[in-house]
Each structure stands twice: as C-alpha cells, then as structure tokens.
Design an enzyme around this catalytic site. Structure first.
Site, mmCIF file in Angstrom:
data_model
loop_
_atom_site.group_PDB
_atom_site.id
_atom_site.type_symbol
_atom_site.label_atom_id
_atom_site.label_comp_id
_atom_site.label_asym_id
_atom_site.label_seq_id
_atom_site.Cartn_x
_atom_site.Cartn_y
_atom_site.Cartn_z
ATOM 1 N N HIS A 72 2.400 2.144 -5.768
ATOM 2 C CA HIS A 72 2.787 2.904 -4.583
ATOM 3 C C HIS A 72 2.332 2.104 -3.361
ATOM 4 C CE1 HIS A 72 1.961 6.107 -7.613
ATOM 5 N NE2 HIS A 72 2.903 6.817 -6.997
ATOM 6 N N ASP A 129 -1.322 2.519 -2.596
ATOM 7 C CA ASP A 129 -2.257 1.875 -3.522
ATOM 8 C C ASP A 129 -2.656 0.493 -3.044
ATOM 9 O OD1 ASP A 129 -1.574 4.029 -5.200
ATOM 10 O OD2 ASP A 129 -0.025 2.850 -6.213
ATOM 11 N N GLU A 143 11.482 10.418 -11.435
ATOM 12 C CA GLU A 143 10.509 10.784 -12.466
ATOM 13 C C GLU A 143 10.326 12.299 -12.490
ATOM 14 O OE1 GLU A 143 5.768 10.085 -13.285
ATOM 15 O OE2 GLU A 143 6.971 8.401 -12.551
ATOM 16 N N GLU A 152 8.029 10.491 -18.326
ATOM 17 C CA GLU A 152 6.609 10.391 -18.665
ATOM 18 C C GLU A 152 6.246 11.380 -19.756
ATOM 19 O OE1 GLU A 152 2.414 11.644 -16.706
ATOM 20 O OE2 GLU A 152 3.609 10.252 -15.499
ATOM 21 N N ASP A 176 6.937 6.230 -18.495
ATOM 22 C CA ASP A 176 5.517 6.195 -18.169
ATOM 23 C C ASP A 176 4.766 6.637 -19.409
ATOM 24 O OD1 ASP A 176 5.794 5.306 -15.610
ATOM 25 O OD2 ASP A 176 4.916 7.066 -14.656
ATOM 26 N N ASP A 215 -2.305 17.693 -16.197
ATOM 27 C CA ASP A 215 -1.881 16.331 -16.502
ATOM 28 C C ASP A 215 -3.102 15.420 -16.526
ATOM 29 O OD1 ASP A 215 0.028 14.428 -17.027
ATOM 30 O OD2 ASP A 215 0.597 14.119 -14.947
#
Length: 433
Positions: A99, A102, A230, A266, A294, A305
C-alpha cells in the site's frame, strides 16, 4: 546493507529429509510440475504492510514490535525498503506487494504525501534494478486514516471521494512505474455501520463510478496489468459492499465491468463470509474473474481476521486444486497477507513464518497437481453430469416448459436418485494429500 537480519542465511531447498529450520523442505523453485516451474505456479509475494509496517498491536494492546525503521521520515522509509529487499533476497521471494501508506511517510497535505510516494518509489525502483524480486501488485490505503472513517469512494463527503480518487491515481502511477503485474482495490471502509444514516443506492453508484474511472485511467496510462478487487464481508466496517465473490460479481455486472476487473481472493475473508477458500476460488473461476490470491488463515476459534501464516497443507491443497483447474495464475500469484504473532519479536520469526508458509503452499501444490494429473476426480465429476451430454438433454435447455412437460408424459420419465459418492471422493482426495 542493514544488520537487521544479521546471521540469517539465505534459504535454500534441502528436501523433506532436512532438519534445518532455515531451509525449504518442499519449496523447490525449479521443480517442474505439470510442465511449469514451481516458482511460476505459486508466484509468491511478501506483503510490505504486515512484514515491515505492522507494529504488533491489537484491539487490547499497543505496539509490541520494535523496528529501527519505524517513524515518519523518508530516511526511515528508505531503511525499511532496504531491509525489505534484504529479506526478499534471503527468501528468494519473486514478488512483493504494497500500500502507499506502507512505503512512504504521511505528509501534511496530499501534495506532500504524493512527493513522499514518488521519492520512495524511486528508491524502491533502484533496489529492484539490483534484485530479481518484482512487484505483484500495488494498492492505496483508503481505510486507516481518520478521513476515511465513512468510506473512500462511498463517502458522503465529495471531498473525501476526490482525495481518494487522487490517491488511487498516484498509486496506479507508482505501480506502473515499478512494473506491477496488478493493481488491487479493497474496500475496508466501503460499507456501513448503521442503515439509519446510509443511502445504499447513492453509495453503490459512487463506488461503481469510481471503479469505472480506475479502469479508464488504466487504459489512459497504458497499464498492462490486471485490476483486482478483494472481497471481504466485514471488519473494519459492520457490513462491506464487497462481501464475497458472488456479491462483487453482481456489482461488476451492474456497472458493466465484469470483463475489466478480476478478483483477489483471500482465505481469511472467505472464512469471515461463511465460505471455504476453495468455494470462493471455484466460484470466481466459474465466473471468469479469478485473478490472484491472498494466502493466510484465520483462527477458527476467533470471530475476526487473524491473518496467520498457512500451516495446513491438506486445506491449502483444495485451494490450489481449484487454481490448477482454472488454468493457473496469469498476472496473479500467492501473496502472504499474513503477519507474525505479536509475541514473535525476533527477525528470525519473520523469516521462519515465510519459510513455513511457502513450504506449506508448495506441499499443497504438489498434492493438488498429483490428483489433477491422475484425473480420477475430474472423471468422476464428468461422469456425474454425463447425462447432460446427450442430444436430448442439450436440446431441453433451448426448449420450453410446455415441450418438456409433453416429453415427460410421452416418455413416462420417472428419474431415480444416484449416489453422489462423496465419501469415495473424500477417500480419493486423502490418498493424494
């Protein structure tokens, strides 16, 4: 060079008999499986956010991880990137994902954040020139900052929509510059907490137009990668609009984007939605929108999660079997959207988590490939639907209810149930995993 991973050797394949924890026992990048190198089947990626940006906090406790690069300066961001590429080298990781938040420090304004992003992208690009590791996908963090508390594309404030659109543009530019194979959108705040203050129709239309603009910009800049969404049902929002594969497909159809956008599926999100990972993969493949995965797992005793590294190869084999049935990855791959536990403080923990995850996936892929090559399961599947290959059955699908009724009466059709043979097929599966 930094000294963060000092003393940790490069991880190499040593085979199943090895007791060296700093070695791969199953992941052999050059091993040929179904005519393709294992590395090219799996296309592993390291997630920048969990591996290098996560501080180790949880809802009940603050930071536990202490990293020398934590902080909001470009120099620290460059150090973080240097450490990341050292880890990629140790693991032999072919890809990474990020991202914007990040990799760059947050600026006081959008313009400053953009300049920071451009500066760190230049640094990462220079590191990539000396590395074999490539970018699987980039994305924008449109959920952490307080400005996104009511959403990004779906926000009731048009200024937040504008900020979000500008941010995605900058991130798409960065992804293209770094040679990314995909660009991902995840709507963590695209949802609602209560219907009392929510206009569902308006928010859906905003999200649809936002995605149309993303696709338009892809073509304007000549980005050759895949746009991915996603799915996730909730967390952080109470109810997210990209709930699961089926929901996202309906959204794409509604806005005419089903041939432009694929999905990044994911495992942990599938579980939160009440599905198995293989269900979501099989459904996405059947709809022609499976793009990437993912890889992680949730703690089945927790209701959230947990983003743990995979360690159950029979479970993962079911997932990779569906990937193989779909023809394998093209631009996508296996991104470890997983984090070490907040008690796992040492650099070795970060390396060994990825070693275990990569070995688990490699072992799963080999099991799935053996069964796929054997063909027994596909033959059983084909046999179950063999009746639909007859001319009468095919013709029935283009006839009418009246014509079908007439045939049932004329031929005195009285079907009898046939066994689904589930236990037999489960036993077959277990022989291969």
């Amino acid at each position: 060079m930094t000294d963060f991973f000092a003393g940790i050797p490069q991880i190499r394949y040593e085979g199943e008999g090895s007791s060296n924890e700093f070695a791969y026992r199953h992941y052999n990048p050059d091993e040929m499986i179904l005519g393709k190198r294992m590395e090219d089947h799996l296309r592993f990626a390291v997630a920048w956010w969990h591996s290098f940006a996560w501080p180790g906090g949880d809802p009940f406790g603050a930071q536990t991880l202490e990293r020398p690069w934590f902080g909001d300066t470009l120099d620290l961001a460059r150090m973080k990137a240097d450490v990341a590429f050292e880890m990629f080298e140790i693991l032999g990781a072919p890809f990474f994902c990020f991202h914007d938040a990040d990799i760059r420090p947050e600026g006081a304004t959008f313009a400053e954040s953009k300049r920071n992003l451009e500066a760190i992208v230049d640094h990462i690009g220079a590191r990539m020139e000396r590395s074999k590791t490539r970018l699987l996908w980039g994305t924008a963090n449109l959920f952490s900052h307080r400005r996104f508390m009511s959403g990004a594309a779906t926000n009731p404030d048009p200024d937040v929509f504008a900020w979000s659109a500008a941010t995605v543009k900058a991130c798409m530019d960065a992804t293209k510059k770094l040679g990314g194979a995909n660009y991902v959108l995840w709507g963590g705040r695209e949802g609602y907490e209560t219907l009392l203050n929510t206009d569902l129709k308006r928010e859906a239309e905003q999200a649809g137009r936002f995605l149309q603009m993303v696709v338009d910009y892809k073509y304007k800049i000549g980005f050759e990668g895949t746009i991915l969404i996603e799915p996730k049902p909730q967390e952080p929002s109470k109810h997210q609009y990209d709930y699961d594969v089926a929901t996202v497909y309906g959204f794409l159809k509604r806005f005419g984007l089903e041939n432009e956008v694929k999905l990044n599926v994911e495992q942990g999100h599938a579980i939160l939605a009440g599905h198995s990972f293989e269900h979501e993969l099989a459904l996405a493949a059947s709809l022609g929108i499976l793009g990437s995965i993912d890889m992680n797992r949730n703690d089945y005793q927790s209701g959230w999660d947990t983003d743990q590294f995979p360690n159950n190869h029979p479970e993962m084999a079911l997932a990779y079997y569906e990937v193989l049935r779909a023809g394998g990855f093209t631009t996508g791959g296996t991104n470890f959207d997983a984090k070490i536990r907040r008690q796992s403080l040492d650099p070795e923990d970060l390396i060994l988590a990825h070693v275990g995850g990569m070995d688990t996936c490699a072992r799963a892929l080999k099991a799935a490939a053996r069964l796929y090559e054997d063909g027994s399961l596909e033959r059983a599947r084909a046999d179950r639907y063999a009746g639909w290959e007859t001319p009468e059955a095919k013709a029935m699908l283009s006839s009418s209810l009246e014509e079908i009724e007439a045939r049932v009466l004329a031929e005195d059709i009285n079907p009898q149930p046939r066994s689904g043979r589930q236990e037999r097929l489960e036993n077959l599966w277990n022989r291969f995993v």
